[in-house]
Design a protein around this motif. Sequence first.
Motif, PDB file in Angstrom:
ATOM      1  N   TYR A 104       0.840  -1.197   0.000  1.00 18.75           N
ATOM      2  CA  TYR A 104       0.000   0.000   0.000  1.00 18.75           C
ATOM      3  C   TYR A 104       0.877   1.249   0.000  1.00 18.75           C
ATOM      4  CZ  TYR A 104      -3.428  -3.400   1.832  1.00 18.75           C
ATOM      5  OH  TYR A 104      -4.234  -4.493   2.028  1.00 18.75           O
ATOM      6  N   ASN A 105       0.506   2.220  -0.813  1.00 19.74           N
ATOM      7  CA  ASN A 105       1.165   3.524  -0.824  1.00 19.74           C
ATOM      8  C   ASN A 105       0.202   4.538  -0.207  1.00 19.74           C
ATOM      9  OD1 ASN A 105       2.260   5.846  -3.465  1.00 19.74           O
ATOM     10  ND2 ASN A 105       2.572   5.883  -1.272  1.00 19.74           N
TER      11      ASN A 105
ATOM     12  N   PRO B 158      -7.674   4.198  -2.751  1.00 15.48           N
ATOM     13  CA  PRO B 158      -8.004   4.046  -4.167  1.00 15.48           C
ATOM     14  C   PRO B 158      -7.083   3.020  -4.824  1.00 15.48           C
ATOM     15  CG  PRO B 158      -7.864   6.369  -3.546  1.00 15.48           C
ATOM     16  CD  PRO B 158      -7.353   5.586  -2.381  1.00 15.48           C
ATOM     17  N   ASP B 159      -7.586   2.345  -5.838  1.00 20.72           N
ATOM     18  CA  ASP B 159      -6.830   1.257  -6.470  1.00 20.72           C
ATOM     19  C   ASP B 159      -5.459   1.702  -6.951  1.00 20.72           C
ATOM     20  OD1 ASP B 159      -8.866  -0.519  -5.994  1.00 20.72           O
ATOM     21  OD2 ASP B 159      -9.738  -0.358  -7.998  1.00 20.72           O
ATOM     22  N   GLU B 160      -5.339   2.945  -7.380  1.00 21.06           N
ATOM     23  CA  GLU B 160      -4.062   3.419  -7.916  1.00 21.06           C
ATOM     24  C   GLU B 160      -2.963   3.447  -6.862  1.00 21.06           C
ATOM     25  OE1 GLU B 160      -4.136   7.954  -8.547  1.00 21.06           O
ATOM     26  OE2 GLU B 160      -6.244   7.396  -8.204  1.00 21.06           O
ATOM     27  N   PHE B 161      -3.355   3.428  -5.578  1.00 24.83           N
ATOM     28  CA  PHE B 161      -2.368   3.445  -4.498  1.00 24.83           C
ATOM     29  C   PHE B 161      -2.205   2.072  -3.844  1.00 24.83           C
ATOM     30  CE2 PHE B 161      -3.759   7.883  -4.826  1.00 24.83           C
ATOM     31  CZ  PHE B 161      -2.531   8.489  -5.009  1.00 24.83           C
ATOM     32  N   LYS B 162      -2.879   1.078  -4.383  1.00 19.89           N
ATOM     33  CA  LYS B 162      -2.640  -0.300  -3.969  1.00 19.89           C
ATOM     34  C   LYS B 162      -1.687  -0.898  -4.991  1.00 19.89           C
ATOM     35  CE  LYS B 162      -7.181  -0.920  -1.815  1.00 19.89           C
ATOM     36  NZ  LYS B 162      -8.467  -1.663  -1.899  1.00 19.89           N
ATOM     37  N   ILE B 163      -0.412  -0.862  -4.679  1.00 21.39           N
ATOM     38  CA  ILE B 163       0.602  -1.303  -5.630  1.00 21.39           C
ATOM     39  C   ILE B 163       0.459  -2.786  -5.924  1.00 21.39           C
ATOM     40  CG2 ILE B 163       3.093  -1.473  -6.031  1.00 21.39           C
ATOM     41  CD1 ILE B 163       3.407   0.930  -4.131  1.00 21.39           C
TER      42      ILE B 163
ATOM     43  N   ARG C 167       7.635   8.739  -0.275  1.00 24.73           N
ATOM     44  CA  ARG C 167       6.495   7.830  -0.404  1.00 24.73           C
ATOM     45  C   ARG C 167       6.420   6.963   0.847  1.00 24.73           C
ATOM     46  NH1 ARG C 167       2.998   8.124  -5.135  1.00 24.73           N
ATOM     47  NH2 ARG C 167       4.219   9.171  -6.748  1.00 24.73           N
TER      48      ARG C 167
ATOM     49  N   TRP D  83       0.835  11.665  -0.813  1.00 23.17           N
ATOM     50  CA  TRP D  83       0.482  11.551  -2.233  1.00 23.17           C
ATOM     51  C   TRP D  83      -0.979  11.159  -2.407  1.00 23.17           C
ATOM     52  CZ3 TRP D  83       3.709  12.832  -6.292  1.00 23.17           C
ATOM     53  CH2 TRP D  83       5.037  13.103  -5.942  1.00 23.17           C
ATOM     54  N   VAL D  84      -1.535  10.486  -1.420  1.00 21.71           N
ATOM     55  CA  VAL D  84      -2.952  10.122  -1.456  1.00 21.71           C
ATOM     56  C   VAL D  84      -3.814  11.312  -1.037  1.00 21.71           C
ATOM     57  CG1 VAL D  84      -4.711   8.516  -0.607  1.00 21.71           C
ATOM     58  CG2 VAL D  84      -2.341   7.751  -0.870  1.00 21.71           C
TER      59      VAL D  84
END
Length: 199
Positions: A3-4, A82-87, A19, A8-9
């Motif tokens: 998870y990121n 959000p999915d974009e931050f679930k690496i 990060r 940035w989120v």
Amino acid sequence: NIYNYGSWVYGTNSPTSDRDIMIVTRSPSKPPLTFQDDFEYFHDFELHKLWNQYDVCVHSIENFEKLLEKNYMLAVECIFLPDEFKIKEQINFRPIYLEKYYNPLRIKLCALYENLTAMNMYNLDDDSIYPMMRSSRSSTSQSSKDFLFKNLFHGFRYLDFARHLIETKCINNFKSVSYVLAEMKVIRGDPTVDENMDR
């Protein structure tokens, strides 16, 4: 899972912001978490600095699920990113949390505890409640004050996350109170304010 989370989120980052990474791994060698006695919420953990760009925390699956059981706000936040931050996401912890550990009263208490702790740390100028995080940062007075300042904002942010979770069983907007950090910087007298933090 990877998870990121972090600035940035929330939209509070600058181009040079690091990060924040949470890794959940199948690691039986990880010892069980030890919680502080007062509320069984805060706990010791290791934060690794990589290439002066990534702050990385690693938990075993068992320890991460224990954090969800405690409704530890950072862990809960990660599963609703959000999915974009679930690496990488091999285990979907969201239904596990909602079915087994979701507790509106506990969420409210945890958010208030986070906020109270952040305010006490700021007022006392004392970041010792985060000993592992302190060890990864510069020991200068200014860096300590900046950490306490940002942590104060996170205390307010967790109150908003709790509202989302109690009302909708989800975190729908990670940026809804990000503007508060910009206003806090104005009050503190910072020379510049990040314009990314829209209402």
